[in-house]
Design a protein around this motif. Structure first.
Motif, PDB file in Angstrom:
ATOM      1  N   LYS A 102       0.830  -1.205   0.000  1.00 50.38           N
ATOM      2  CA  LYS A 102       0.000   0.000   0.000  1.00 50.38           C
ATOM      3  C   LYS A 102       0.866   1.256   0.000  1.00 50.38           C
ATOM      4  CE  LYS A 102      -4.126   1.930   0.261  1.00 50.38           C
ATOM      5  NZ  LYS A 102      -5.155   1.738  -0.795  1.00 50.38           N
TER       6      LYS A 102
ATOM      7  N   GLU B 291       1.789   1.694  -3.551  1.00 50.64           N
ATOM      8  CA  GLU B 291       0.631   2.113  -4.335  1.00 50.64           C
ATOM      9  C   GLU B 291       0.308   3.594  -4.126  1.00 50.64           C
ATOM     10  OE1 GLU B 291      -2.779  -0.679  -4.048  1.00 50.64           O
ATOM     11  OE2 GLU B 291      -1.332  -2.029  -3.087  1.00 50.64           O
ATOM     12  N   CYS B 292       0.520   4.090  -2.906  1.00 46.23           N
ATOM     13  CA  CYS B 292       0.168   5.476  -2.582  1.00 46.23           C
ATOM     14  C   CYS B 292       1.342   6.436  -2.722  1.00 46.23           C
ATOM     15  CB  CYS B 292      -0.381   5.552  -1.150  1.00 46.23           C
ATOM     16  SG  CYS B 292      -1.939   4.681  -0.926  1.00 46.23           S
TER      17      CYS B 292
ATOM     18  N   SER C  81       4.167   8.880  -4.292  1.00 46.14           N
ATOM     19  CA  SER C  81       4.032   9.930  -5.298  1.00 46.14           C
ATOM     20  C   SER C  81       5.107   9.796  -6.373  1.00 46.14           C
ATOM     21  CB  SER C  81       4.134  11.305  -4.633  1.00 46.14           C
ATOM     22  OG  SER C  81       4.100  12.340  -5.585  1.00 46.14           O
TER      23      SER C  81
ATOM     24  N   THR D 122       4.089  10.074   0.781  1.00 42.20           N
ATOM     25  CA  THR D 122       2.791  10.713   0.955  1.00 42.20           C
ATOM     26  C   THR D 122       2.347  10.422   2.386  1.00 42.20           C
ATOM     27  OG1 THR D 122       1.541   8.761   0.247  1.00 42.20           O
ATOM     28  CG2 THR D 122       2.190  10.340  -1.473  1.00 42.20           C
TER      29      THR D 122
ATOM     30  N   VAL E  72      -0.101   8.611   3.457  1.00 38.10           N
ATOM     31  CA  VAL E  72      -0.395   7.187   3.643  1.00 38.10           C
ATOM     32  C   VAL E  72       0.872   6.351   3.570  1.00 38.10           C
ATOM     33  CG1 VAL E  72      -1.605   5.182   2.680  1.00 38.10           C
ATOM     34  CG2 VAL E  72      -2.766   7.390   2.836  1.00 38.10           C
ATOM     35  N   SER E  73       1.741   6.601   2.599  1.00 37.94           N
ATOM     36  CA  SER E  73       2.949   5.784   2.474  1.00 37.94           C
ATOM     37  C   SER E  73       3.837   5.935   3.700  1.00 37.94           C
ATOM     38  CB  SER E  73       3.713   6.137   1.197  1.00 37.94           C
ATOM     39  OG  SER E  73       4.269   7.423   1.259  1.00 37.94           O
TER      40      SER E  73
ATOM     41  N   ALA F  23      -8.231  -0.773  -4.454  1.00 40.18           N
ATOM     42  CA  ALA F  23      -8.127   0.531  -3.803  1.00 40.18           C
ATOM     43  C   ALA F  23      -9.488   1.209  -3.699  1.00 40.18           C
ATOM     44  CB  ALA F  23      -7.150   1.418  -4.571  1.00 40.18           C
TER      45      ALA F  23
ATOM     46  N   GLU G 199      -8.603   7.677   5.564  1.00 44.54           N
ATOM     47  CA  GLU G 199      -7.904   7.111   4.415  1.00 44.54           C
ATOM     48  C   GLU G 199      -6.708   6.268   4.861  1.00 44.54           C
ATOM     49  OE1 GLU G 199      -5.517   8.553   0.354  1.00 44.54           O
ATOM     50  OE2 GLU G 199      -6.081  10.005   1.909  1.00 44.54           O
ATOM     51  N   GLY G 200      -6.582   5.094   4.258  1.00 46.47           N
ATOM     52  CA  GLY G 200      -5.454   4.218   4.565  1.00 46.47           C
ATOM     53  C   GLY G 200      -5.657   3.327   5.768  1.00 46.47           C
TER      54      GLY G 200
END
Length: 437
Positions: A253, A256-257, A259, A284, A286-287, A332, A346-347
């Motif tokens: 994840k 995936e998140c 940037s 980001t 989330v990451s 997602a 989120e996340g």
């Protein structure tokens, strides 16, 4: 004549490399494998499972030499491997994992973010590309094309049986990682190396001879079954351990998140370098949260689960795989929808769905049985005393499939709400007991 290089390995003892092989090891592309763990995030479950693809690659080269020796000792003279074939096999074994990126199996096989490590331009870059020092030294051996043909699916091996040594059901790769993974996860089991006495070339395939003077060799069959049991045990207790699954979903994840992160950005990175980049260059909200959770071992917990039996009974397994394993976009979107339904940020929600290919390919190893010069061990017509155990083992392997929805540890109070949202979304109640993780 150039001298060999001797390295000491925790699994096999002394490993001897030719000067040619050592020159490949001493390249940046191969040395990078020191920083890529063989078992990805499994070290968060088994603290000593920090062994790398570097040492595994050396071990596969070592076992390839043993397999070649065994086959040449137990095959008819017209089916023995030539010194040149043995050389190509050892080189292929040595570099077979050089195309791996950090946490590669998670990104490629479990979450389908990137093509497999032996496909596409990545494999060609490492083994044949002009920018790779490894490719340059491999070209100098004069057999780069033969090595690549064994390792890249789009290539065709000169002789079909050579592929059995590198990627066959019981090839050198499997024999090393079973020994290595068992040792470094702390299990005390092992297979008896007398199994090498059963390897032979027959009918254009690498096979195991389970007969002697026309009757079944019970000891050889028992050792093959022991090897299959060890393979199952590692799958059950290590490769699909629920905490490893959670950690893998988290790092995936984060990717995936991230940037602007591309597949080619991973090619020169080690595990920790990737985690650093996910918090800095490509970071980001989330990451960063995912990486920080991994590094502090605050892993996501199971909130909802559909077992193999439930999915098969309801006829939804193929749908779940199609939507949530094969499509990162659909996964997602559904994660976000579940977050909204359960009142989560989120996340906070991750979906993990294994593929349908929970195939126990090792059970299909070609063997010689009384009345059958060459047959798959698990073929319906393969009559032997262990067939019932083999079928049971294959069924247990299939039962390891589980569709799981994971929840951030900071929001476990919302587990009932998330489980209810999942039950509505997927049309079936959870098989996970309330309050268990």
């Amino acid at each position: 004549m150039a001298k060999t290089v001797t390295l000491r390995d925790a699994v096999h003892g002394d490993i001897r490399l030719t000067a040619e092989e050592a020159s490949l090891v001493d390249t940046p592309e191969f040395q990078r494998l020191r920083g890529i763990r063989q078992l990805g995030a499994a070290f968060l479950v088994y603290p000593t499972a920090a062994h790398s693809r570097f040492e595994h690659s050396l071990g596969v080269c070592h076992l390839m030499a043993r397999l070649v020796e065994a086959v040449n000792s137990h095959s008819e003279s017209d089916q023995r491997l030539s010194p040149e074939e043995a050389r190509v096999l050892r080189l292929a074994a040595l570099v077979h994992d050089v195309t791996h990126v950090p946490f590669g199996h998670t990104f490629e096989d479990e979450r389908r973010l990137f093509p497999r490590h032996d496909e596409g331009p990545r494999a060609a870059h490492f083994l044949l590309g002009p920018g790779s020092e490894l490719a340059s030294r491999l070209a100098a051996t004069g057999v780069a094309d033969q090595v690549a043909a064994l390792l890249l699916p789009q290539g065709e091996p000169t002789d079909g049986y050579l592929g059995d040594f590198t990627s066959g059901a019981l090839g050198a790769d499997l024999l090393d990682y079973i020994k290595r993974d068992l040792l470094f996860t702390g299990f005390r089991q092992d297979f008896d190396e007398r199994i090498f006495q059963s390897y032979m070339l027959r009918g254009g395939r690498v096979a195991l001879n389970l007969t002697k003077r026309g009757i079944l060799r019970d000891d050889a069959l028992s050792e093959v079954m022991n090897l299959l049991r060890l393979r199952y045990q590692l799958t059950e207790r290590v490769y699909f351990h629920h905490a490893k699954v959670s950690a893998g979903a988290m790092v995936s994840k984060a990717v995936e998140c991230a940037s602007g992160l591309r597949e080619e950005d991973l090619l020169g990175l080690t595990d920790y370098e990737l985690l650093h980049e996910l918090r800095t260059t490509f970071g980001t909200t989330v990451s960063r949260r995912m990486v920080e959770g991994l590094l502090s071992r605050r892993l996501y917990k199971r909130a909802y689960l559909i077992s193999y039996t439930s999915a098969a009974t309801r006829g939804i397994q193929e749908m779940l795989v199609s939507e949530y394993h094969q499509s990162a976009v659909r996964r997602a979107e559904t994660e976000a929808a579940l977050e909204r339904a359960a009142g989560l940020p989120e996340g906070a929600v991750l979906i993990y769905c294994p593929s349908l290919r929970m195939s126990f390919k090792e059970a299909s190893v070609p063997v010689s049985l009384p009345g059958h010069p060459l047959i798959a061990l698990n073929a319906s017509e393969a009559v032997h005393p262990a067939r019932l155990e083999l079928y049971a083992l294959q069924e247990r392997y299939r039962q390891l499939w589980r569709f799981t929805v994971l929840l951030s540890p900071e929001h476990l109070d919302r587990q009932p709400a998330l489980a209810a949202a999942c039950a509505e979304r997927f049309g079936t109640p959870s098989d996970l007991m309330v309050g268990s993780a």
